[in-house]
Design an enzyme around this catalytic site. Sequence first.
Site, short mmCIF file in Angstrom:
data_model
loop_
_atom_site.label_atom_id
_atom_site.label_comp_id
_atom_site.label_asym_id
_atom_site.label_seq_id
_atom_site.Cartn_x
_atom_site.Cartn_y
_atom_site.Cartn_z
N CYS A 299 -60.44 0.86 37.09
CA CYS A 299 -61.19 1.26 36.99
C CYS A 299 -61.87 1.90 36.01
O CYS A 299 -62.34 2.53 35.45
CB CYS A 299 -61.14 3.37 38.21
SG CYS A 299 -58.99 3.84 37.27
N CYS B 99 -57.24 0.89 32.89
CA CYS B 99 -56.74 0.25 34.49
C CYS B 99 -57.82 -1.17 34.03
O CYS B 99 -58.66 -0.79 34.42
CB CYS B 99 -56.80 1.85 34.96
SG CYS B 99 -56.68 1.47 36.51
N GLU C 1 -21.75 -30.31 60.54
CA GLU C 1 -23.37 -30.22 60.82
C GLU C 1 -24.35 -30.44 60.32
O GLU C 1 -24.70 -29.40 59.93
CB GLU C 1 -23.66 -29.90 62.70
CG GLU C 1 -22.54 -29.95 63.34
CD GLU C 1 -23.19 -29.65 64.80
OE1 GLU C 1 -24.51 -29.26 65.21
OE2 GLU C 1 -22.41 -29.45 65.33
N ALA D 250 -43.93 -58.03 73.82
CA ALA D 250 -43.04 -57.52 75.14
C ALA D 250 -43.11 -56.49 75.36
O ALA D 250 -43.03 -56.10 76.69
CB ALA D 250 -41.48 -58.66 74.53
N CYS E 108 -52.25 4.36 35.86
CA CYS E 108 -53.76 4.36 35.86
C CYS E 108 -52.99 6.26 36.34
O CYS E 108 -53.27 6.65 37.77
CB CYS E 108 -54.31 3.65 36.53
SG CYS E 108 -56.24 4.68 37.33
N CYS F 167 -58.91 6.26 41.53
CA CYS F 167 -59.06 4.49 41.22
C CYS F 167 -58.81 4.38 42.88
O CYS F 167 -58.61 4.29 43.17
CB CYS F 167 -57.66 4.44 40.47
SG CYS F 167 -57.50 2.07 40.55
N LYS G 18 -25.73 -22.04 53.54
CA LYS G 18 -26.86 -21.74 53.39
C LYS G 18 -27.10 -22.31 52.03
O LYS G 18 -26.14 -21.78 50.88
CB LYS G 18 -27.61 -20.26 53.42
CG LYS G 18 -27.86 -19.89 54.88
CD LYS G 18 -28.53 -20.13 55.85
CE LYS G 18 -30.17 -20.21 55.07
NZ LYS G 18 -31.18 -20.71 55.88
N ASP H 88 -34.20 -27.97 59.29
CA ASP H 88 -35.15 -27.08 58.88
C ASP H 88 -36.63 -27.47 60.07
O ASP H 88 -37.06 -27.91 59.89
CB ASP H 88 -35.77 -27.31 57.43
CG ASP H 88 -36.60 -25.79 57.56
OD1 ASP H 88 -36.86 -25.49 56.75
OD2 ASP H 88 -36.71 -24.78 58.17
N LYS I 11 -27.70 -28.87 59.29
CA LYS I 11 -28.67 -27.76 59.65
C LYS I 11 -30.18 -27.63 59.26
O LYS I 11 -30.98 -27.91 58.29
CB LYS I 11 -28.70 -26.20 58.80
CG LYS I 11 -29.20 -25.14 59.75
CD LYS I 11 -29.07 -23.70 59.31
CE LYS I 11 -29.55 -23.10 59.92
NZ LYS I 11 -31.12 -22.39 58.93
N TYR J 170 -27.47 -31.31 69.26
CA TYR J 170 -26.95 -30.71 68.30
C TYR J 170 -25.42 -29.72 69.06
O TYR J 170 -24.88 -29.02 68.94
CB TYR J 170 -27.19 -29.32 67.46
CG TYR J 170 -27.70 -28.03 67.67
CD1 TYR J 170 -29.06 -27.75 66.80
CD2 TYR J 170 -27.32 -26.98 68.28
CE1 TYR J 170 -30.22 -27.20 67.40
CE2 TYR J 170 -28.06 -26.08 69.17
CZ TYR J 170 -29.70 -26.25 68.50
OH TYR J 170 -30.41 -25.08 68.08
#
Length: 684
Positions: A416, A413, A119, A36, A430, A435, A317, A123, A121, A229
């Site tokens: 090098c 190293c 509330e 509908a 090194c 190098c 957090k 993301d 949060k 919000y």
Amino acid sequence: MSAGPDAQRAAVLRRELAYHGHRYYDLDDPEIGDDAYDALLDELRALEAAHPELLTPDSPTQRVGGAVVSELRKVRHRRRMLSLANARSEQELLAWVERMRAHLAREGIEDPRFEYVVEPKVDGLAMSLHYENGTLIRGVTRGDGEIGEDVTHNIRTIEQIPQQIDGAPAWLEVRGEVYMSLADFEALNLRRAEEGRSTFMNPRNSAAGTIRQLDSRLAAERPLSMWCYGIGETEGISFSTHWESLQWLRAHGFPVNDEIRRIRTAEKVVARCERWQERRGSLDFEIDGVVVKVDDVELQRRLGVVGRDPRWAIAWKFPPTTAVTQLHDVMWNVGKFGTLHPFAVLEPVHVGGVTVKLATLHNEEDLARKDVRPGDDVIVLRAGDVIPQVLSPAPHVAERSDRAPVPRPPARCPVCDTPTVKGEGVFTKCPNRDCPGRRWQLLQHYVSRGAMDVDGIGEKQVSVLMEHGLLRTPGDYYRLSAEQLMQLDRFGEVSARNAVEAIAASKERPFGRVLFGLGIEGVGSVTGRSLAQRFRTIDALTAASAEEIAATPGIGPIVGRLIHDQLRDEHLRAVIDDLRAHGVRMEEDGPPPGEGPLADKAIVLTGTLPTLTREEATERILAAGGRVTSSVSRRTDYVVAGERAGTKLEKAERLRVPVLDEDGLEALLRGAGDAGAEDDLRNT
């Protein structure tokens, strides 16, 4: 048919479709079946096709997309979209409450009766919806809080967002978060994979990328949702509490989360936040925390804003995200000073919204302390946008008897093949100054942001220039021509010319940034500016004794000796002479310490400012004779706070140090101490 009856029928159909859409998407209580609903929609499409003049921007037929824009227009928010300070524990949240009480006491309000609204949060992407006389006219992203982007063409494709509202004021701004549910995200990725197209990394990035598409048909293909919000700027309506505004939004068809609660005590707020944290993994949308707001609007007004954060709201957090995966190998990078840094090669794992394959192990001392070895299952941490790191072996690893040997720094190293040496402190080095690994790090550091800030030259471009023998020392940048660059990968005609222009412009960078860009061990961006202010010219600095360098604020005897010895190195002297020959600035042109409008003022910067980078703000303060320090104390004259200001802002409030936003800093730079300038300061 006459236009009159058609127009009337189209209006009726739009109202009916909006009503049934609200019952389906917002109330989960449909009155009619899909067949509908589709029949009504098809009838409206046919009417609009026969009479294009009847097509309106808010028509339900436009939910499927169709508008294509050439660019996203910038829009200034009528009222700033603020950021939020953070709390990560019960103690920090209760400390926030006490800060509010202390502020209101200074305003003459003793023992305020707080009620809170709690509330989730979400993301996603913060959004501002603009309604004029009940009609949706614009959707704008948060942007930097002052200026966002017009994404109305994509906002209209989100089914939950009302195009028209009854009983609306003359102007209404509704704020919320656009997101993609986990179920919709998985279905979208499955569909794209079956079609042979690339899949998306995570729901937030998918939502953010979708809402900024120029073609709304692409947005319509990707299912977006929105939680509202709050209400921003209004004309013709007002609310005494935040809770009242949420009830108004819900009653007028806006999607408001059913689990938002009004709570009377801070202790119950903590319990509610902890409950959300426990349920985080069972939700159909991603959240990274909980928002707590003071409910009373008048108290919100009296509490006001500090920096870019409202005093009356805070974000609880959640702890950083971790995951367990297998460590395949420990490998080593060469830093710009020759130091070897271990990093982990991991079995790819999804953590913190991204797939992680590599993670830092910091240094060899940290590697030994953690005792992680190839073949171990390890715990990986990714907190926000921070580089992923390996925290420790998984708990069961210690029980294994077949673990691989403890990884050690390589004897040669990895770049090098020079024999490595164990220096003082925690680093193996090194010693080869030539190098390629060291040179690459130094050369990309020279052009990086905060140093010479050469736009268009990044890590990959540096690699290409080195491979073709065009780049060995910083001075070689100034020998490049656009014609040379056009012959290389990663450069086109326009990018080549822009890069050469950016390199030329870097000659005018302040002396302190040049010192930082040289890659002298112990000289960071702040130290470079301090040395430039104190010694004024490169000749004076290179002639200074270790004791004179050590007397520079923030340096001290050990670093002073380290800097002194490097400045006597013939290779570094040759680099300095080469840069000077190319016209790179080697002297300070700001006022000496103790002079200028900010003479002897100690200023701390924290958070992100709306228009000024940290480097730009620092340079302007130094140019005015002030000092930029890294920590807040009773000797600090001002704290300049931007978005995501952290503990420095809290300490400033505790010590009653004046806090400025960017406008306050501008006023101070125009003339510290003026009565007019003081009007712009935000004192706590």
